[in-house]
Design a protein around this motif. Structure first.
Motif, PDB file in Angstrom:
ATOM      1  N   ARG A 130       0.830  -1.208   0.000  1.00  0.00           N
ATOM      2  CA  ARG A 130       0.000   0.000   0.000  1.00  0.00           C
ATOM      3  C   ARG A 130       0.865   1.259   0.000  1.00  0.00           C
ATOM      4  N   VAL A 131       1.900   1.276   0.837  1.00  0.00           N
ATOM      5  CA  VAL A 131       2.770   2.445   0.936  1.00  0.00           C
ATOM      6  C   VAL A 131       3.515   2.686  -0.372  1.00  0.00           C
ATOM      7  N   ILE A 132       4.047   1.625  -0.972  1.00  0.00           N
ATOM      8  CA  ILE A 132       4.756   1.761  -2.250  1.00  0.00           C
ATOM      9  C   ILE A 132       3.821   2.278  -3.330  1.00  0.00           C
ATOM     10  N   SER A 133       2.594   1.793  -3.323  1.00  0.00           N
ATOM     11  CA  SER A 133       1.601   2.238  -4.295  1.00  0.00           C
ATOM     12  C   SER A 133       1.315   3.735  -4.143  1.00  0.00           C
ATOM     13  N   ILE A 134       1.210   4.194  -2.902  1.00  0.00           N
ATOM     14  CA  ILE A 134       0.949   5.617  -2.632  1.00  0.00           C
ATOM     15  C   ILE A 134       2.127   6.467  -3.086  1.00  0.00           C
ATOM     16  N   ILE A 135       3.330   6.022  -2.785  1.00  0.00           N
ATOM     17  CA  ILE A 135       4.527   6.772  -3.176  1.00  0.00           C
ATOM     18  C   ILE A 135       4.620   6.895  -4.701  1.00  0.00           C
ATOM     19  N   LYS A 136       4.355   5.797  -5.410  1.00  0.00           N
ATOM     20  CA  LYS A 136       4.430   5.828  -6.871  1.00  0.00           C
ATOM     21  C   LYS A 136       3.342   6.729  -7.472  1.00  0.00           C
ATOM     22  N   LYS A 137       2.273   6.918  -6.719  1.00  0.00           N
ATOM     23  CA  LYS A 137       1.179   7.773  -7.179  1.00  0.00           C
ATOM     24  C   LYS A 137       1.581   9.244  -7.184  1.00  0.00           C
ATOM     25  N   TYR A 138       2.431   9.637  -6.222  1.00  0.00           N
ATOM     26  CA  TYR A 138       2.761  11.058  -6.056  1.00  0.00           C
ATOM     27  C   TYR A 138       4.195  11.425  -6.440  1.00  0.00           C
ATOM     28  N   PHE A 139       5.034  10.425  -6.714  1.00  0.00           N
ATOM     29  CA  PHE A 139       6.433  10.705  -7.035  1.00  0.00           C
ATOM     30  C   PHE A 139       6.830   9.968  -8.316  1.00  0.00           C
ATOM     31  N   ALA A 193       9.355   2.623   7.565  1.00  0.00           N
ATOM     32  CA  ALA A 193       9.669   4.051   7.479  1.00  0.00           C
ATOM     33  C   ALA A 193      11.090   4.270   6.987  1.00  0.00           C
ATOM     34  N   ASN A 194      11.989   3.359   7.322  1.00  0.00           N
ATOM     35  CA  ASN A 194      13.400   3.457   6.944  1.00  0.00           C
ATOM     36  C   ASN A 194      13.721   2.816   5.596  1.00  0.00           C
ATOM     37  N   LEU A 195      12.745   2.216   4.970  1.00  0.00           N
ATOM     38  CA  LEU A 195      12.969   1.529   3.692  1.00  0.00           C
ATOM     39  C   LEU A 195      13.398   2.520   2.608  1.00  0.00           C
ATOM     40  N   VAL A 196      14.487   2.206   1.918  1.00  0.00           N
ATOM     41  CA  VAL A 196      14.981   3.057   0.834  1.00  0.00           C
ATOM     42  C   VAL A 196      14.230   2.732  -0.453  1.00  0.00           C
ATOM     43  N   ILE A 197      13.711   3.782  -1.091  1.00  0.00           N
ATOM     44  CA  ILE A 197      13.025   3.643  -2.380  1.00  0.00           C
ATOM     45  C   ILE A 197      14.014   4.077  -3.459  1.00  0.00           C
ATOM     46  N   GLU A 198      14.630   3.143  -4.108  1.00  0.00           N
ATOM     47  CA  GLU A 198      15.782   3.394  -4.972  1.00  0.00           C
ATOM     48  C   GLU A 198      15.497   4.325  -6.154  1.00  0.00           C
ATOM     49  N   GLY A 240      18.377   7.117  -4.858  1.00  0.00           N
ATOM     50  CA  GLY A 240      19.138   6.074  -4.192  1.00  0.00           C
ATOM     51  C   GLY A 240      19.218   6.234  -2.684  1.00  0.00           C
ATOM     52  N   LYS A 241      18.770   7.382  -2.158  1.00  0.00           N
ATOM     53  CA  LYS A 241      18.859   7.631  -0.724  1.00  0.00           C
ATOM     54  C   LYS A 241      17.504   7.948  -0.072  1.00  0.00           C
ATOM     55  N   VAL A 242      16.476   8.072  -0.874  1.00  0.00           N
ATOM     56  CA  VAL A 242      15.155   8.444  -0.359  1.00  0.00           C
ATOM     57  C   VAL A 242      14.519   7.298   0.432  1.00  0.00           C
ATOM     58  N   LYS A 243      14.019   7.621   1.602  1.00  0.00           N
ATOM     59  CA  LYS A 243      13.315   6.637   2.432  1.00  0.00           C
ATOM     60  C   LYS A 243      11.809   6.873   2.362  1.00  0.00           C
ATOM     61  N   CYS A 298       9.112  10.445   1.794  1.00  0.00           N
ATOM     62  CA  CYS A 298       7.999  10.597   0.855  1.00  0.00           C
ATOM     63  C   CYS A 298       6.679  10.878   1.547  1.00  0.00           C
ATOM     64  N   LEU A 299       6.391  10.158   2.605  1.00  0.00           N
ATOM     65  CA  LEU A 299       5.097  10.288   3.258  1.00  0.00           C
ATOM     66  C   LEU A 299       5.013  11.470   4.219  1.00  0.00           C
ATOM     67  N   PHE A 300       6.160  11.883   4.777  1.00  0.00           N
ATOM     68  CA  PHE A 300       6.140  12.918   5.810  1.00  0.00           C
ATOM     69  C   PHE A 300       6.970  14.139   5.400  1.00  0.00           C
TER      70      PHE A 300
END
Length: 207
Positions: A6-15, A175-180, A190-193, A197-199
């Motif tokens: 769900r979180v990855i889906s939300i991030i891909k929606k806005y970034f 929360a600490n997961l890196v989204i490459e 390569g450094k974004v967590k 993205c969410l906060f």
């Protein structure tokens, strides 16, 4: 697994993926346009923002409380609370930490506007008065765990209120997961967590 997807889906929606923040493609992408629209909507929704602030502030009676919402930079409602009860927030940080004996503890609460998630952590600022240069004495740490029974009770009350409002606490590991393949304004590819993205991607604490 459900939260992760769900979180990855939300991030891909806005970034947008694999684009530099300053690029024309990023700034004009459908994801970034949607992100800016969402932020404008919440900026105008002062009634709800004030409602949430009143709810949270009611838990921390006797603690100095500051609203850190900045819709030009953030994608969350953020509060900072001085965890030294009955101590005011002084205008001068050096005078405050001096009065506290060289150590200041604060609670940061972030509530996302992109998804129904929240996160909190404690930030500790220490100052070494033995340093000759005033700027070299500062040290910053974060701590996700309460260090007293009173802090535990306050966090339980905070969890209960935010869950009643439909929010869920984001797991620290997630929360600490890196989204490459994502870049934000202040964090490069390569450094974004997930937290960035969410906060907010602009903080001296949190790791």
């Amino acid at each position: 697994m459900e939260d992760y997807e769900r979180v990855i889906s939300i991030i891909k929606k806005y970034f947008p993926e694999n684009l530099k923040y300053e690029s024309y493609e990023y700034q004009n992408s459908k994801q970034f346009m949607l992100y800016k629209k969402k932020r404008r909507q919440y900026k105008r929704n002062s009634v709800y923002n004030n409602y949430i602030e009143k709810k949270v502030k009611g838990i921390f009676k006797g603690y100095a409380f500051r609203n850190y919402i900045d819709w030009d930079d953030y994608k969350c409602i953020e509060f900072k609370i001085n965890m030294h009860k009955n101590w005011p927030l002084l205008d001068d940080d050096f005078e405050l930490i001096k009065a506290l004996g060289g150590k200041r503890r604060e609670l940061y609460i972030s509530i996302s506007i992109l998804a129904n998630y929240y996160y909190y952590y404690f930030g500790e600022t220490c100052y070494d008065f033995n340093k000759e240069n005033i700027f070299e004495g500062w040290h910053f740490y974060d701590d996700s765990e309460p260090n007293s029974e009173e802090e535990k009770e306050l966090l339980i009350k905070l969890d209960n209120i935010l869950m009643k409002e439909g929010y869920k606490k984001l797991d620290k590991k997630l929360a600490n997961l890196v989204i490459e393949d994502i870049e934000t304004e202040f964090v490069e590819l390569g450094k974004v967590k997930t937290f960035d993205c969410l906060f907010t991607d602009f903080t001296i604490f949190f790791s």
